[in-house]
Design a protein around this motif. Structure first.
Motif, PDB file in Angstrom:
ATOM      1  N   VAL A 124      33.733   9.340  17.029  1.00 36.67           N
ATOM      2  CA  VAL A 124      34.319   8.005  17.090  1.00 36.67           C
ATOM      3  C   VAL A 124      34.983   7.745  18.445  1.00 36.67           C
ATOM      4  O   VAL A 124      35.746   6.800  18.578  1.00 36.67           O
TER       5      VAL A 124
ATOM      6  N   CYS B 123      37.404   9.116  20.045  1.00 29.65           N
ATOM      7  CA  CYS B 123      38.870   9.040  20.046  1.00 29.65           C
ATOM      8  C   CYS B 123      39.452   9.669  21.310  1.00 29.65           C
ATOM      9  O   CYS B 123      40.594   9.409  21.658  1.00 29.65           O
TER      10      CYS B 123
ATOM     11  N   LEU C 254      40.245  12.780  21.888  1.00 28.90           N
ATOM     12  CA  LEU C 254      41.150  13.919  21.725  1.00 28.90           C
ATOM     13  C   LEU C 254      40.551  15.194  22.318  1.00 28.90           C
ATOM     14  O   LEU C 254      41.272  16.009  22.888  1.00 28.90           O
TER      15      LEU C 254
ATOM     16  N   ILE D 257      34.409  10.927  28.123  1.00 23.93           N
ATOM     17  CA  ILE D 257      33.881  10.025  27.099  1.00 23.93           C
ATOM     18  C   ILE D 257      34.106   8.589  27.554  1.00 23.93           C
ATOM     19  O   ILE D 257      35.143   8.255  28.107  1.00 23.93           O
ATOM     20  N   GLU D 258      33.139   7.750  27.298  1.00 18.32           N
ATOM     21  CA  GLU D 258      33.317   6.314  27.449  1.00 18.32           C
ATOM     22  C   GLU D 258      33.120   5.705  26.071  1.00 18.32           C
ATOM     23  O   GLU D 258      32.009   5.736  25.530  1.00 18.32           O
ATOM     24  N   GLY D 259      34.169   5.178  25.513  1.00 15.17           N
ATOM     25  CA  GLY D 259      34.053   4.552  24.196  1.00 15.17           C
ATOM     26  C   GLY D 259      33.480   3.160  24.323  1.00 15.17           C
ATOM     27  O   GLY D 259      33.465   2.569  25.391  1.00 15.17           O
ATOM     28  N   ALA D 260      33.007   2.631  23.216  1.00 14.76           N
ATOM     29  CA  ALA D 260      32.540   1.247  23.210  1.00 14.76           C
ATOM     30  C   ALA D 260      32.526   0.765  21.763  1.00 14.76           C
ATOM     31  O   ALA D 260      32.735   1.547  20.832  1.00 14.76           O
ATOM     32  N   GLU D 261      32.289  -0.526  21.629  1.00 11.29           N
ATOM     33  CA  GLU D 261      32.295  -1.136  20.316  1.00 11.29           C
ATOM     34  C   GLU D 261      30.871  -1.565  20.015  1.00 11.29           C
ATOM     35  O   GLU D 261      30.241  -2.224  20.836  1.00 11.29           O
TER      36      GLU D 261
ATOM     37  N   HIS E  96      31.345  -3.400  14.979  1.00  4.91           N
ATOM     38  CA  HIS E  96      32.726  -3.156  15.382  1.00  4.91           C
ATOM     39  C   HIS E  96      33.157  -1.730  15.135  1.00  4.91           C
ATOM     40  O   HIS E  96      34.330  -1.444  14.958  1.00  4.91           O
TER      41      HIS E  96
ATOM     42  N   ARG F 132      33.645   2.080  16.421  1.00  5.62           N
ATOM     43  CA  ARG F 132      33.926   2.718  17.691  1.00  5.62           C
ATOM     44  C   ARG F 132      32.940   3.863  17.871  1.00  5.62           C
ATOM     45  O   ARG F 132      32.791   4.696  16.977  1.00  5.62           O
TER      46      ARG F 132
ATOM     47  N   PRO G 287      39.086  14.909  14.829  1.00 11.88           N
ATOM     48  CA  PRO G 287      39.532  14.465  13.513  1.00 11.88           C
ATOM     49  C   PRO G 287      38.366  14.208  12.551  1.00 11.88           C
ATOM     50  O   PRO G 287      38.599  14.060  11.351  1.00 11.88           O
TER      51      PRO G 287
ATOM     52  N   PRO H  75      42.597   7.914  15.104  1.00 16.35           N
ATOM     53  CA  PRO H  75      41.497   8.251  16.015  1.00 16.35           C
ATOM     54  C   PRO H  75      40.730   7.046  16.518  1.00 16.35           C
ATOM     55  O   PRO H  75      40.241   7.053  17.636  1.00 16.35           O
ATOM     56  N   THR H  76      40.611   6.012  15.710  1.00 21.15           N
ATOM     57  CA  THR H  76      39.824   4.870  16.172  1.00 21.15           C
ATOM     58  C   THR H  76      40.694   3.687  16.575  1.00 21.15           C
ATOM     59  O   THR H  76      40.176   2.645  16.937  1.00 21.15           O
TER      60      THR H  76
ATOM     61  N   ARG I  61      38.479 -11.106  13.097  1.00 22.39           N
ATOM     62  CA  ARG I  61      38.001 -11.194  14.485  1.00 22.39           C
ATOM     63  C   ARG I  61      37.400 -12.578  14.690  1.00 22.39           C
ATOM     64  O   ARG I  61      36.239 -12.712  15.002  1.00 22.39           O
TER      65      ARG I  61
ATOM     66  N   GLY J  85      38.044  -3.369  23.965  1.00 18.04           N
ATOM     67  CA  GLY J  85      36.832  -2.968  23.250  1.00 18.04           C
ATOM     68  C   GLY J  85      36.602  -1.471  23.194  1.00 18.04           C
ATOM     69  O   GLY J  85      35.493  -1.013  23.456  1.00 18.04           O
ATOM     70  N   PHE J  86      37.622  -0.693  22.862  1.00 17.01           N
ATOM     71  CA  PHE J  86      37.511   0.772  22.711  1.00 17.01           C
ATOM     72  C   PHE J  86      37.089   1.468  24.000  1.00 17.01           C
ATOM     73  O   PHE J  86      36.514   2.544  23.963  1.00 17.01           O
ATOM     74  N   ARG J  87      37.316   0.829  25.148  1.00 16.72           N
ATOM     75  CA  ARG J  87      36.797   1.420  26.380  1.00 16.72           C
ATOM     76  C   ARG J  87      37.760   2.414  27.027  1.00 16.72           C
ATOM     77  O   ARG J  87      37.587   2.771  28.185  1.00 16.72           O
TER      78      ARG J  87
ATOM     79  N   ARG K 267      41.549   5.100  26.205  1.00 20.50           N
ATOM     80  CA  ARG K 267      42.711   5.404  25.393  1.00 20.50           C
ATOM     81  C   ARG K 267      43.949   5.278  26.262  1.00 20.50           C
ATOM     82  O   ARG K 267      43.901   5.433  27.480  1.00 20.50           O
TER      83      ARG K 267
ATOM     84  N   TRP L  98      46.335   7.110  27.020  1.00 18.32           N
ATOM     85  CA  TRP L  98      46.731   8.190  27.934  1.00 18.32           C
ATOM     86  C   TRP L  98      45.745   8.394  29.075  1.00 18.32           C
ATOM     87  O   TRP L  98      46.006   9.152  29.985  1.00 18.32           O
TER      88      TRP L  98
ATOM     89  N   LYS M 125      40.616   3.004  34.445  1.00 19.81           N
ATOM     90  CA  LYS M 125      40.107   4.335  34.115  1.00 19.81           C
ATOM     91  C   LYS M 125      38.823   4.490  34.912  1.00 19.81           C
ATOM     92  O   LYS M 125      37.992   3.590  34.910  1.00 19.81           O
TER      93      LYS M 125
END
Lengths: 141, 879
Positions: free
Chosen positions: A55, A57, A59, A71-75, A79, A81, A104, B103-104, B138, B211-213, B215, B217, B240
């Motif tokens: 997902v 996250c 961590l 990591i590069e997150g995206a949606e 929706h 993750r 997790p 986490p998400t 949304r 958009g979750f791109r 975190r 930290w 980032k």
């Protein structure tokens, strides 16, 4: 003085000739037997929907002592993750297993992949490669 | 205000009476956990976490720190075992139905709930967990509401009500079913300021542009200044991997107390827009082709030198930028004056209202101009004259609402349209005057103040010049006549004047409608008269009135301060004064061009039109779309021999250019911006420029070197030092110090010069410039828009998603007469041109006026306009 030496050599010879007690592994003809706690290359797991469990996250990237994960997150369109890119620099990885511990959702597990020699100097495992390791495993043998 | 001594956790502290324990502790670095209290909001007392032990008047009890005022000799203990046990059980309840999707959740890492859970070392709770399963909302492009994560602290509700004045969200239902939401669960209709995201202690409100791109930290946070309007809010750019992921606010930095508008918070996607210019472009055979910097600059310098040899330096014009830094603009005018040898330089704001610089400087000398913007929060009376703060300067609106909430300030709004400004002011007077009658209205207000004896005449005569003449001139006008001419009821005018004359600080915010009006000069002078009159009211010393001139872009003030105008050298030094020229010559080592434009009405575009200017150098500006008279500027640009445009995007002006030089934008730059409160604030660089783009000042240095005049600056710091040594108003500015404290040139101006007594100028309303035509029955009014501004916002995805289309506002009556419905596409035609736009039918504008926001830069509204009020007609084209 010579007697104990011969005694020892005899034992060695006995073990060496008995195929059951011989310690030599015929790698690569024979696969080595790995302990269940062996920590090979971290592999990304696949969920029930056929996609990565991860997902994004972050961590594992945070906890990684050698900072080999990025990591590069995206949606996505639902929706959810997900990791758009997941890169693991196998040259830097020290196989400590912290990422597995931190995860997790149990999306990254250190399994028995240890054959990492490549011809390319810069060989970063990306998301697809890491997922492929799991995909191959799931194929019917 | 009395100062109270108390002890918190064995630390003796002092706090002003009336503060609550939570705030006092926070100001002294003592941490009390809490989720619902926020210093900029009113207290709510909903989270129950700031439970502390308080010993007061020899009695020990337990109180909530956010709801308990400090008192003398109070002893507060934050972490007694009993308090901690209580807090833990409160947290257990909160977590019992929290989603726990850390986490998400994008809040993870900066989440109040997470932090307190961690601090209190909570184990899995004793209670049966009951998860809520509300769907995530949304329904808009920038905000996301996940009510499963909400702890009902009420911060978003208070922010929306108190800071934004909208009350778009509130609590619904009762008991366990309580949630935050909009009325009847309709889609969120608000200004999308994102204040809810900023104050939310959990991840209930989310910024969808992230958009979750990334975190919390992983980000590198760089505080810098917003590139949109002239309030100069501090924004924190989170990057980032060399990529801007989001923009957040910081309550402790800058002048905006963590308040931002939709543009500042969500309009950042233009930074990495694929349409950014990455290499210099040279036009070859009619087509742009990419070039190296060396080739492009060689070409530019060669062409400039040819033109100088052929026609002389004065045949090159320059247009400075309202969006570039002071340093860029300073070097630009230095380049034009010292290297090219031309004085034909200007900027768009000065072209729109060429008198404004002089009048602002005059009012500074008289001590009535421009408060520090945070001073608006201490105002007792606020007068918005022709200013649509909600659309143009939303954060000024937040400051005004703070004054109204904490100070009980009175509010007077004068405008042609019924501009939206929501507040709970007790005295909220609205004067809707007819277009063109603003001067009559100001005179009527002054008349009432003098007529009703609100002003001490002897004192007024002593403090100002020409007061007698003013009185006799005002004797000619009567309030009832003015009421007829302006269309404002007489009693409302009188009421407004009485409110303005009330004791306390009065701030007049002079808006764009006044400044850019055809009779703007006279109107601004009249407003200064009114302000000077208010300034001498009554006996009470703290009565101070001031005028705040609203400027449109982030550095509209700075570009004028830096002398990118024909008649002033940096710091409003008169160019025609030989001593000033001598002084500048000494520092620059070059003689200044003699040619001085004296007439206000002749600006660069006019000179281009009549062929006196053959080449134009434009930095960071798009005059084709922003110059008020579209036809002129397009013709003028076509006549040019050579056009150089320096911009971050291929704007309409850049498309006509011979050479386009790519520049860095605010997050990639260093330098300073001056906001409309004359506060100079420093930018910090968060990124490397996109592609091969360079900062404007670097390009100018390079170009100057190629043209044989060395600009030997290593950094913007050295440029700023030169500005400080050259212009008296920026004297003493230090780049390094700006990091800690902003610089206000007005304050240093008053340290050196005493306030001069004001001389009243007798203002007679000019004959109305309104030409009524039967075939063009409506008058066109243009103004600001909240969602767009300048040429950046059109490349910001989120802003385009919120406001995709320009619109024309017409009144209900007009719509009925013409058979137009809301949302129809109509043609607006003037004598000059016609454009097609969508209709918004509203009750907020008077009949006979149509309103088009001019900030949708891709819509050529300026093509419609002529030099006075533009008559237009509206019709639906039958297909």
């Amino acid at each position: 003085m010579i007697l104990p030496l011969l005694k020892g050599l005899a034992l060695t010879l006995r073990r060496f000739l008995n195929p059951k007690t011989c310690a030599t592994e015929l790698y690569p003809e024979e696969r080595p037997k790995l302990s269940t706690r062996f920590r090979g290359l971290p592999e990304l797991q696949i969920g029930k929907d056929g996609r990565e469990k991860c997902v994004a996250c972050g961590l594992c990237a945070k906890v990684c002592p050698s900072q080999c994960i990025s990591i590069e997150g995206a949606e996505d369109e639902t929706h959810r993750r997900y990791p758009k890119t997941y890169e693991l620099d196998a040259f830097r990885c020290i196989f400590c297993g912290f990422c597995e511990e931190a995860c997790p959702v149990r999306a990254i597990i250190l399994r028995d992949t240890f054959e990492l020699a490549t011809y390319e100097k810069k060989d970063v495992f990306d998301k697809e490669k890491l997922l492929d390791l799991t995909r191959k495993r799931n194929l019917p043998r | 205000m009395n100062i109270v001594q108390l002890v918190i956790d064995d630390k003796p502290i002092s706090a002003p009476e009336g503060t609550n324990v939570f705030h006092a502790a926070m100001n002294n670095g003592i941490y009390i956990p809490g989720l619902c209290y926020h210093p900029k909001l009113s207290q709510f007392g909903g989270c129950r976490l700031c439970f502390v032990e308080i010993t007061e008047r020899k009695r020990t009890g337990h109180r909530f720190a956010c709801a308990h005022p400090v008192s003398e000799g109070m002893v507060v203990k934050v972490n007694t075992p009993r308090v901690v046990r209580y807090r833990k059980s409160v947290m257990e309840y909160l977590l019992a139905h929290h989603e726990l999707s850390c986490p998400t959740c994008d809040k993870s890492g900066e989440c109040g709930l997470q932090n307190i859970t961690y601090e209190l070392n909570l184990a899995p709770g004793r209670f049966r967990t009951v998860r809520m399963h509300y769907p995530v909302i949304r329904d808009n492009p920038v905000l996301e509401l996940n009510r499963n994560r909400c702890v009902l602290c009420g911060r978003c509700v208070s922010t929306c009500k108190e800071i934004e004045g909208l009350s778009a969200i509130d609590f619904q239902n009762r008991g366990f079913k309580t949630v935050v939401g909009t009325a009847f669960d309709r889609p969120l209709e608000c200004s999308f300021c994102g204040g809810c995201v900023a104050v939310c202690p959990t991840g209930a409100w989310q910024d969808r542009t992230l958009g979750f791109r990334g975190r919390a930290w992983e980000f590198t946070s760089t505080p810098t200044i917003c590139p949109y309007c002239s309030v100069g809010c501090t924004v924190v750019v989170d990057t980032k991997a060399g990529n801007v992921r989001r923009i957040v606010s910081n309550d402790r930095l800058g002048i905006n107390e963590g308040n931002l508008c939709v543009k500042g918070r969500f309009g950042h996607e233009f930074i990495h827009s694929p349409e950014r210019l990455k290499t210099p472009l040279i036009r070859r055979n009619g087509e742009f082709s990419p070039a190296t910097w060396n080739d492009a600059l060689d070409y530019v310098s060669k062409r400039f030198q040819e033109i100088i040899q052929k026609y002389g330096g004065t045949s090159i014009g320059g247009i400075g930028s309202e969006r570039c830094t002071n340093e860029d603009n300073y070097l630009f005018q230095k380049f034009c004056r010292a290297v090219l040898g031309t004085n034909v330089i200007d900027n768009i704001s000065n072209m729109k209202s060429p008198y404004l610089n002089r009048l602002i400087y005059q009012s500074v000398v008289n001590g009535i101009a421009t408060p520090f913007l945070r001073e608006l929060e201490q105002a007792n009376t606020l007068f918005f004259f022709g200013a649509d703060v909600t659309e143009a300067h939303p954060v000024i609106g937040s400051m005004a609402r703070k004054a109204i909430r904490l100070n009980n300030a009175n509010l007077v709004i004068a405008n042609v349209r019924d501009v939206q400004f929501n507040s709970n002011a007790k005295n909220d007077v609205r004067l809707f005057y007819t277009l063109g009658s603003q001067i009559i209205l100001i005179n009527a207000l002054m008349k009432v103040i003098i007529e009703e004896g609100l002003v001490d005449e002897k004192k007024a005569e002593a403090a100002t010049n020409h007061f007698h003449e003013l009185c006799s001139a005002l004797n000619m006008v009567t309030v009832s006549e003015a009421s007829q001419q302006t269309g404002v009821p007489e009693e409302t005018i009188r009421n407004a004047a009485r409110i303005l004359a009330k004791p306390g600080r009065c701030h007049i915010i002079c808006g764009k409608d006044i400044e850019e009006d055809p009779s703007g000069e006279v109107a601004v002078k009249a407003l200064l008269n009114l302000c000077a009159l208010l300034n001498i009211l009554g006996n009470n010393e703290d009565k101070r009135a001031s005028v705040l001139f609203s400027r449109s872009h982030n550095n509209s003030q700075g570009v004028n301060d830096m002398g990118v105008v024909p008649e002033f050298l940096p710091g409003y030094l008169d160019l025609n004064d030989a001593s000033h020229r001598e002084r500048v010559k000494k520092i620059w080592g070059r003689k200044l061009p003699e040619h001085v434009v004296k007439e206000d009405s002749v600006n660069v575009i006019d000179l281009m039109l009549n062929g006196k200017v053959k080449a134009l150098y434009v930095i960071g500006e798009n005059p084709v779309m922003t110059y008020p008279y579209g036809k002129d500027v397009r013709e003028a640009c076509k006549k040019l021999d050579f056009l150089v445009v320096q911009d971050a995007f291929l704007t309409e002006t850049a498309q006509m250019a011979d050479v386009v030089l790519p520049t860095a934008i605010f997050a990639e730059k260093e330098g300073t911006f001056t906001n409309m409160g004359m506060t100079v604030q420093r930018l910090n660089r968060a990124l490397q420029p996109a592609g091969e783009a360079r900062q404007d000042w670097e390009i100018l240095c390079e170009l100057a070197k190629k043209m044989g005049y060395s600009f030997s600056y290593l950094s913007v710091k050295e440029v700023l030092q030169e500005i400080g040594s050259l212009s008296p108003i920026y004297a003493g500015i230090q780049y390094d110090r700006l990091k800690r404290k902003e610089f206000r040139w007005i304050s240093s101006f008053y340290d050196k010069n005493p306030r001069a007594p004001y001389t009243f100028e007798i203002i007679r309303p000019p004959s109305a410039a309104i030409v009524k035509r039967k075939d063009f029955p409506y008058l066109l009014l243009t103004g600001a828009s909240l969602n767009h501004h300048g040429s950046f916002s059109r490349h910001a995805k989120a802003l385009i998603a919120i406001a995709p289309e320009c619109f024309v506002e017409i009144s209900r009556k007009v719509a009925q007469d013409a058979g137009i419905l809301n949302g129809d596409t109509v043609t607006i035609e003037s004598l000059q041109n016609k454009i097609k736009l969508k209709v918004k039918v509203t009750d907020r504008i008077p009949e006979g006026i149509v309103f088009i926001p001019e900030d949708y830069e891709w819509v050529p509204v300026n093509l419609l306009r002529n030099k006075i009020y533009t008559p237009v007609k509206i019709y639906k084209e039958t297909e």
